[in-house]
Design a protein around this motif. Sequence first.
Motif, PDB file in Angstrom:
ATOM      1  N   UNK A   1       0.805  -1.232   0.000  1.00 36.00           N
ATOM      2  CA  UNK A   1       0.000   0.000   0.000  1.00 36.00           C
ATOM      3  C   UNK A   1       0.831   1.273   0.000  1.00 36.00           C
ATOM      4  N   UNK A   2       2.031   1.191   0.611  1.00 33.33           N
ATOM      5  CA  UNK A   2       2.846   2.408   0.675  1.00 33.33           C
ATOM      6  C   UNK A   2       3.366   2.759  -0.715  1.00 33.33           C
ATOM      7  N   UNK A   3       3.783   1.715  -1.449  1.00 37.62           N
ATOM      8  CA  UNK A   3       4.217   1.971  -2.833  1.00 37.62           C
ATOM      9  C   UNK A   3       3.048   2.528  -3.645  1.00 37.62           C
ATOM     10  N   UNK A   4       1.860   1.917  -3.432  1.00 35.41           N
ATOM     11  CA  UNK A   4       0.694   2.330  -4.214  1.00 35.41           C
ATOM     12  C   UNK A   4       0.369   3.798  -3.960  1.00 35.41           C
ATOM     13  N   UNK A   5       0.428   4.210  -2.665  1.00 31.45           N
ATOM     14  CA  UNK A   5       0.024   5.569  -2.346  1.00 31.45           C
ATOM     15  C   UNK A   5       0.975   6.589  -2.946  1.00 31.45           C
ATOM     16  N   UNK A   6       2.189   6.180  -3.344  1.00 35.52           N
ATOM     17  CA  UNK A   6       3.129   7.138  -3.948  1.00 35.52           C
ATOM     18  C   UNK A   6       2.983   7.201  -5.457  1.00 35.52           C
ATOM     19  N   UNK A   7       2.170   6.292  -6.021  1.00 35.87           N
ATOM     20  CA  UNK A   7       1.995   6.367  -7.478  1.00 35.87           C
ATOM     21  C   UNK A   7       1.101   7.543  -7.803  1.00 35.87           C
ATOM     22  N   UNK A   8       1.533   8.368  -8.720  1.00 35.94           N
ATOM     23  CA  UNK A   8       0.810   9.618  -8.935  1.00 35.94           C
ATOM     24  C   UNK A   8      -0.319   9.492  -9.943  1.00 35.94           C
ATOM     25  N   UNK A   9      -0.327   8.410 -10.712  1.00 34.47           N
ATOM     26  CA  UNK A   9      -1.272   8.391 -11.824  1.00 34.47           C
ATOM     27  C   UNK A   9      -2.511   7.541 -11.592  1.00 34.47           C
ATOM     28  N   UNK A  10      -2.745   7.106 -10.352  1.00 33.53           N
ATOM     29  CA  UNK A  10      -3.883   6.226 -10.126  1.00 33.53           C
ATOM     30  C   UNK A  10      -5.176   6.926 -10.524  1.00 33.53           C
ATOM     31  N   UNK A  11      -5.276   8.218 -10.153  1.00 26.91           N
ATOM     32  CA  UNK A  11      -6.503   8.962 -10.427  1.00 26.91           C
ATOM     33  C   UNK A  11      -6.890   8.966 -11.892  1.00 26.91           C
ATOM     34  N   UNK A  12      -5.902   8.830 -12.773  1.00 31.54           N
ATOM     35  CA  UNK A  12      -6.201   8.863 -14.207  1.00 31.54           C
ATOM     36  C   UNK A  12      -7.018   7.656 -14.653  1.00 31.54           C
ATOM     37  N   UNK A  13      -6.878   6.540 -13.940  1.00 37.40           N
ATOM     38  CA  UNK A  13      -7.636   5.366 -14.393  1.00 37.40           C
ATOM     39  C   UNK A  13      -8.776   4.995 -13.437  1.00 37.40           C
ATOM     40  N   UNK A  14      -9.005   5.834 -12.440  1.00 41.41           N
ATOM     41  CA  UNK A  14     -10.096   5.557 -11.510  1.00 41.41           C
ATOM     42  C   UNK A  14     -11.235   6.536 -11.762  1.00 41.41           C
ATOM     43  N   UNK A  15     -12.481   6.007 -11.806  1.00 41.13           N
ATOM     44  CA  UNK A  15     -13.647   6.877 -11.963  1.00 41.13           C
ATOM     45  C   UNK A  15     -14.533   6.719 -10.728  1.00 41.13           C
TER      46      UNK A  15
ATOM     47  N   UNK B   1     -10.773  10.192  -2.051  1.00 47.48           N
ATOM     48  CA  UNK B   1     -10.519  10.536  -3.459  1.00 47.48           C
ATOM     49  C   UNK B   1      -9.138  11.168  -3.607  1.00 47.48           C
ATOM     50  N   UNK B   2      -8.795  12.053  -2.683  1.00 47.90           N
ATOM     51  CA  UNK B   2      -7.480  12.701  -2.746  1.00 47.90           C
ATOM     52  C   UNK B   2      -6.376  11.650  -2.718  1.00 47.90           C
ATOM     53  N   UNK B   3      -6.521  10.670  -1.827  1.00 39.58           N
ATOM     54  CA  UNK B   3      -5.492   9.633  -1.684  1.00 39.58           C
ATOM     55  C   UNK B   3      -5.336   8.791  -2.942  1.00 39.58           C
ATOM     56  N   UNK B   4      -6.425   8.604  -3.698  1.00 41.00           N
ATOM     57  CA  UNK B   4      -6.285   7.773  -4.910  1.00 41.00           C
ATOM     58  C   UNK B   4      -6.042   8.639  -6.147  1.00 41.00           C
ATOM     59  N   UNK B   5      -5.736   9.898  -5.896  1.00 39.07           N
ATOM     60  CA  UNK B   5      -5.293  10.748  -7.005  1.00 39.07           C
ATOM     61  C   UNK B   5      -6.413  11.482  -7.709  1.00 39.07           C
ATOM     62  N   UNK B   6      -7.618  11.457  -7.138  1.00 40.83           N
ATOM     63  CA  UNK B   6      -8.712  12.221  -7.752  1.00 40.83           C
ATOM     64  C   UNK B   6      -8.744  13.565  -7.043  1.00 40.83           C
ATOM     65  N   UNK B   7      -8.297  14.570  -7.751  1.00 41.50           N
ATOM     66  CA  UNK B   7      -8.067  15.870  -7.119  1.00 41.50           C
ATOM     67  C   UNK B   7      -8.900  16.942  -7.799  1.00 41.50           C
ATOM     68  N   UNK B   8      -9.304  17.939  -7.018  1.00 42.02           N
ATOM     69  CA  UNK B   8      -9.907  19.114  -7.645  1.00 42.02           C
ATOM     70  C   UNK B   8      -8.760  19.980  -8.148  1.00 42.02           C
ATOM     71  N   UNK B   9      -8.984  20.786  -9.197  1.00 38.66           N
ATOM     72  CA  UNK B   9      -7.900  21.617  -9.711  1.00 38.66           C
ATOM     73  C   UNK B   9      -7.317  22.516  -8.615  1.00 38.66           C
ATOM     74  N   UNK B  10      -8.180  23.021  -7.723  1.00 45.24           N
ATOM     75  CA  UNK B  10      -7.676  23.827  -6.611  1.00 45.24           C
ATOM     76  C   UNK B  10      -8.152  23.191  -5.313  1.00 45.24           C
ATOM     77  N   UNK B  11      -7.242  22.498  -4.615  1.00 44.78           N
ATOM     78  CA  UNK B  11      -7.594  21.940  -3.311  1.00 44.78           C
ATOM     79  C   UNK B  11      -7.111  22.931  -2.266  1.00 44.78           C
ATOM     80  N   UNK B  12      -7.630  22.855  -1.030  1.00 44.46           N
ATOM     81  CA  UNK B  12      -7.169  23.787  -0.006  1.00 44.46           C
ATOM     82  C   UNK B  12      -5.646  23.794   0.108  1.00 44.46           C
ATOM     83  N   UNK B  13      -4.993  22.593  -0.005  1.00 42.39           N
ATOM     84  CA  UNK B  13      -3.546  22.547   0.177  1.00 42.39           C
ATOM     85  C   UNK B  13      -2.816  23.169  -1.017  1.00 42.39           C
TER      86      UNK B  13
END
Length: 303
Positions: A3-17, A287-299
């Motif tokens: 899971x730690x490796x997975x959480x560092x992958x940046x492109x998960x959000x691209x294939x998750x709906x 959603x944030x953790x799996x790479x689904x992000x809003x264009x402007x998040x609070x952070x």
Amino acid sequence: MNQYQLSRRSNIGERVKVSFEFFPPKNDDMEARLWDTIKRLEPLNPQFVSVTYGAGGTTRERTARTVRRILEESTLTPAAHMTCVDASRDEVDQVISEFAAMGVKRFVALRGDPKEGVGAAYQPHPGGYANGAELVGALKGQGDFDISVSAYPEKHPESPDFATDFDMLKRKVDNGATRAITQFFFDNDLYERYVERARKAGIYIPIVPGILPIHSFTQVANFASRCGAHVPAWLAERFDGLDKDPQTHALIASAVAVEQVHDLVERGVGDFHFYTMNRADLVFAVCHMIGIRSPVTPSSAAA
Ligand code: FAD
């Protein structure tokens, strides 16, 4: 991969709906809270957002009002839930055409629970649609809608066996269902086994896991026992003693949901349906953790 490796992958959000489920609010305060939730989740660009239909069709007006407001005041695509409970075919057909006239193109078609509540014997309306499959057929008769239906990785509580459930799901597919969304579950092995069995039964539509972030473990445990969903001992253990500690409860709930979704992504799952309970925070965090992000998040706004 762990899971730690997975959480560092940046492109998960691209294939998750993702899709989000809401219930229609009962009063002005609940409506305000729902709209705060909708506005927070809207930038995550879900595939669709669905609005439930209360037991016995009791929320017909409120469901329609919520769906209409989503169409008019957001960029989101709504899906209207519909049930067959206590309604004639004409009445159901009328509701379908009202939604269609509004511009609704997606539905979640359900038989529904008896008016007396989950666990009571279901009696179809004498002149109504008897089950989810017949409702799918009625919807398809009125338009080429996108239709989601239910699926039960732990078997529907009224069903004598899985074969009966798969027969029903197959009938829904044959009548035009686009995808199935599962009842919530906490043991991913059960989901994976269910999907394998569905494929063997000749059911090839997507079977999207329904994820329930746990806002109150006590409530979820009660609800789960009524709808036949198993609460594993390890899950009860994690929330043990947190009834009066909402902060820790929320942190654990977030970790549990993230872990479940990560594990499903690792098993190849690409679509998720979140039962939001009209609350944004846990769903937003997952959603944030799996790479689904809003264009402007609070952070990112602060950076
Ligand atoms: P069906 O798919 O029609 O049937 C479920 C199972 O019951 C079948 O698989 C079969 O095993 C058995 N069965 C049904 N009819 C027969 C028969 N004639 N003979 C033998 N066995 C039969 N409820 C609401 O009230 N409003 C909602 O908005 C709502 N949204 C939901 C969304 C999702 C994603 C899910 C999973 C459930 C939702 N529910 C909702 C709950 C749902 O209405 C209940 O679980 C209900 O008991 C069954 O509805 P269904 O569409 O799954 O039924």
